[in-house]
Design a protein around this motif. Structure first.
Motif, PDB file in Angstrom:
ATOM      1  N   ARG A  44       1.382  -1.106   0.283  1.00 22.38           N
ATOM      2  CA  ARG A  44       0.157  -0.149   0.297  1.00 22.38           C
ATOM      3  C   ARG A  44       0.517   0.867  -0.123  1.00 22.38           C
ATOM      4  O   ARG A  44       1.853   1.299   0.745  1.00 22.38           O
ATOM      5  CB  ARG A  44      -0.942   0.033   1.380  1.00 22.38           C
ATOM      6  CG  ARG A  44      -1.620   1.353   1.403  1.00 22.38           C
ATOM      7  CD  ARG A  44      -2.123   1.379   3.235  1.00 22.38           C
ATOM      8  NE  ARG A  44      -2.848   2.029   3.144  1.00 22.38           N
ATOM      9  CZ  ARG A  44      -4.139   2.351   3.478  1.00 22.38           C
ATOM     10  NH1 ARG A  44      -4.942   1.005   3.429  1.00 22.38           N
ATOM     11  NH2 ARG A  44      -5.001   3.319   3.453  1.00 22.38           N
ATOM     12  N   TYR A  56      -0.470   2.483  -4.697  1.00 21.70           N
ATOM     13  CA  TYR A  56      -1.755   0.794  -4.420  1.00 21.70           C
ATOM     14  C   TYR A  56      -2.449   1.769  -3.462  1.00 21.70           C
ATOM     15  O   TYR A  56      -1.808   2.356  -2.058  1.00 21.70           O
ATOM     16  CB  TYR A  56      -0.796   0.152  -4.288  1.00 21.70           C
ATOM     17  CG  TYR A  56      -0.322  -0.528  -5.496  1.00 21.70           C
ATOM     18  CD1 TYR A  56      -1.286  -1.665  -5.883  1.00 21.70           C
ATOM     19  CD2 TYR A  56       1.437  -0.030  -6.561  1.00 21.70           C
ATOM     20  CE1 TYR A  56      -0.864  -2.127  -7.331  1.00 21.70           C
ATOM     21  CE2 TYR A  56       1.485  -1.056  -7.569  1.00 21.70           C
ATOM     22  CZ  TYR A  56       0.550  -1.688  -8.120  1.00 21.70           C
ATOM     23  OH  TYR A  56       0.849  -2.371  -9.367  1.00 21.70           O
ATOM     24  N   PRO A  57      -3.480   2.067  -3.417  1.00 24.35           N
ATOM     25  CA  PRO A  57      -3.945   1.669  -2.364  1.00 24.35           C
ATOM     26  C   PRO A  57      -4.980   1.407  -1.043  1.00 24.35           C
ATOM     27  O   PRO A  57      -4.921   1.269  -0.387  1.00 24.35           O
ATOM     28  CB  PRO A  57      -5.847   2.398  -3.079  1.00 24.35           C
ATOM     29  CG  PRO A  57      -6.194   1.096  -3.940  1.00 24.35           C
ATOM     30  CD  PRO A  57      -4.192   1.018  -4.346  1.00 24.35           C
ATOM     31  N   TYR A  58      -4.209   0.129  -1.979  1.00 24.73           N
ATOM     32  CA  TYR A  58      -4.120  -1.036  -0.674  1.00 24.73           C
ATOM     33  C   TYR A  58      -3.018  -2.037  -1.129  1.00 24.73           C
ATOM     34  O   TYR A  58      -2.293  -2.131  -1.620  1.00 24.73           O
ATOM     35  CB  TYR A  58      -5.269  -1.988  -0.361  1.00 24.73           C
ATOM     36  CG  TYR A  58      -6.121  -1.205  -0.505  1.00 24.73           C
ATOM     37  CD1 TYR A  58      -6.668  -0.697   1.175  1.00 24.73           C
ATOM     38  CD2 TYR A  58      -7.347  -0.679  -1.713  1.00 24.73           C
ATOM     39  CE1 TYR A  58      -7.662  -0.324   1.383  1.00 24.73           C
ATOM     40  CE2 TYR A  58      -8.749   0.412  -0.762  1.00 24.73           C
ATOM     41  CZ  TYR A  58      -8.712   0.476   0.827  1.00 24.73           C
ATOM     42  OH  TYR A  58      -9.689   1.458   1.190  1.00 24.73           O
ATOM     43  N   ASP A  59      -2.393  -2.690  -0.135  1.00 23.28           N
ATOM     44  CA  ASP A  59      -1.513  -3.686  -0.306  1.00 23.28           C
ATOM     45  C   ASP A  59      -2.154  -4.600  -1.914  1.00 23.28           C
ATOM     46  O   ASP A  59      -3.408  -5.877  -1.383  1.00 23.28           O
ATOM     47  CB  ASP A  59      -1.247  -5.117   0.197  1.00 23.28           C
ATOM     48  CG  ASP A  59      -0.550  -4.575   2.190  1.00 23.28           C
ATOM     49  OD1 ASP A  59       0.129  -3.570   1.116  1.00 23.28           O
ATOM     50  OD2 ASP A  59      -0.386  -4.835   3.345  1.00 23.28           O
ATOM     51  N   TRP A  60      -1.076  -5.273  -2.719  1.00 29.32           N
ATOM     52  CA  TRP A  60      -1.501  -5.917  -4.118  1.00 29.32           C
ATOM     53  C   TRP A  60      -0.519  -7.272  -3.785  1.00 29.32           C
ATOM     54  O   TRP A  60       0.778  -6.960  -3.607  1.00 29.32           O
ATOM     55  CB  TRP A  60      -1.628  -5.421  -5.264  1.00 29.32           C
ATOM     56  CG  TRP A  60      -1.407  -5.136  -6.899  1.00 29.32           C
ATOM     57  CD1 TRP A  60       0.171  -6.092  -7.118  1.00 29.32           C
ATOM     58  CD2 TRP A  60      -2.376  -5.766  -7.307  1.00 29.32           C
ATOM     59  NE1 TRP A  60      -0.865  -6.560  -8.333  1.00 29.32           N
ATOM     60  CE2 TRP A  60      -1.610  -6.662  -8.781  1.00 29.32           C
ATOM     61  CE3 TRP A  60      -4.142  -6.087  -6.845  1.00 29.32           C
ATOM     62  CZ2 TRP A  60      -3.086  -7.082  -9.558  1.00 29.32           C
ATOM     63  CZ3 TRP A  60      -4.291  -6.598  -7.959  1.00 29.32           C
ATOM     64  CH2 TRP A  60      -4.339  -7.058  -8.694  1.00 29.32           C
ATOM     65  N   ALA A 119       0.021  -0.941   5.677  1.00 26.60           N
ATOM     66  CA  ALA A 119       0.920  -1.389   4.524  1.00 26.60           C
ATOM     67  C   ALA A 119       1.811  -2.927   4.978  1.00 26.60           C
ATOM     68  O   ALA A 119       3.450  -2.320   5.446  1.00 26.60           O
ATOM     69  CB  ALA A 119       1.694   0.081   4.198  1.00 26.60           C
TER      70      ALA A 119
END
Length: 180
Positions: free
Chosen positions: A23, A50-54, A77
């Motif tokens: 994130r 990235y808005p969140y963990d990918w 994050a």
């Protein structure tokens, strides 16, 4: 060295997600199984993070030949390589056209971390809220700018529908890697 691609996809009733890009990152990272490291892949378009963990769901295989993609909705994050045990919320169905013209389905699965002190029995996952759906859609549409990829959003799956799609990805992985 552990090959994170071959880590079991599930643990009890939870899905594992291997974080590739944390994130807040303005760059995309990708796991390289031959070396076991996370490599810089590309920058995101200016102003995007990235808005969140990918990351990806291990021991799965999508139509694009890669593991199925996962976005983990939480306020923290993580770091590349962290494995998060998650509950499934749903999936954004995506049709993707690569720069070479190949069309594939490349869904984005939406998860949230399972609280370790929660009971072991599965809990009903909340559906992805409408406002969050729109924000996620907008992020994915803008994240492919400049890559030559074109994506079309094809709607949302609830958790039960997404679980069926994940199971197909696990079967595809087993078929491809059964002899290895």
């Amino acid at each position: 060295m552990t090959d994170l691609l071959k880590l079991p996809a599930t643990c009890r009733s939870l899905f594992r997600v291997v974080v590739e890009t944390p994130r807040g990152s303005a760059a995309k990272f990708a796991y390289e199984p031959k070396t076991g490291v996370f490599e810089y892949s590309r920058p995101l378009p200016v102003g995007n993070t990235y808005p969140y963990d990918w990351g990806f769901v291990p021991s799965t295989l999508g139509d694009d030949g890669d593991p199925l993609d996962g976005l983990v909705i939480h306020q923290a994050a993580a770091a590349p390589g962290v494995v998060i045990k998650c509950d499934l919320m749903g999936a954004l169905r995506v049709k993707q056209r690569d720069p070479g013209g190949a069309k594939v389905r490349n869904d984005r699965y939406i998860f949230y971390p399972h609280k370790e002190d929660a009971p072991d029995e599965p809990v009903a996952a909340a559906d992805v809220p409408q406002d969050l759906r729109r924000e996620i859609e907008q992020f994915f549409l803008s994240s492919v700018l400049g890559t030559g990829k074109k994506i079309k959003l094809k709607g949302w799956q609830n958790a039960a529908e997404a679980k069926v799609s994940l199971a197909k990805g696990m079967k595809s992985f087993k078929r491809k890697f059964a002899d290895q």
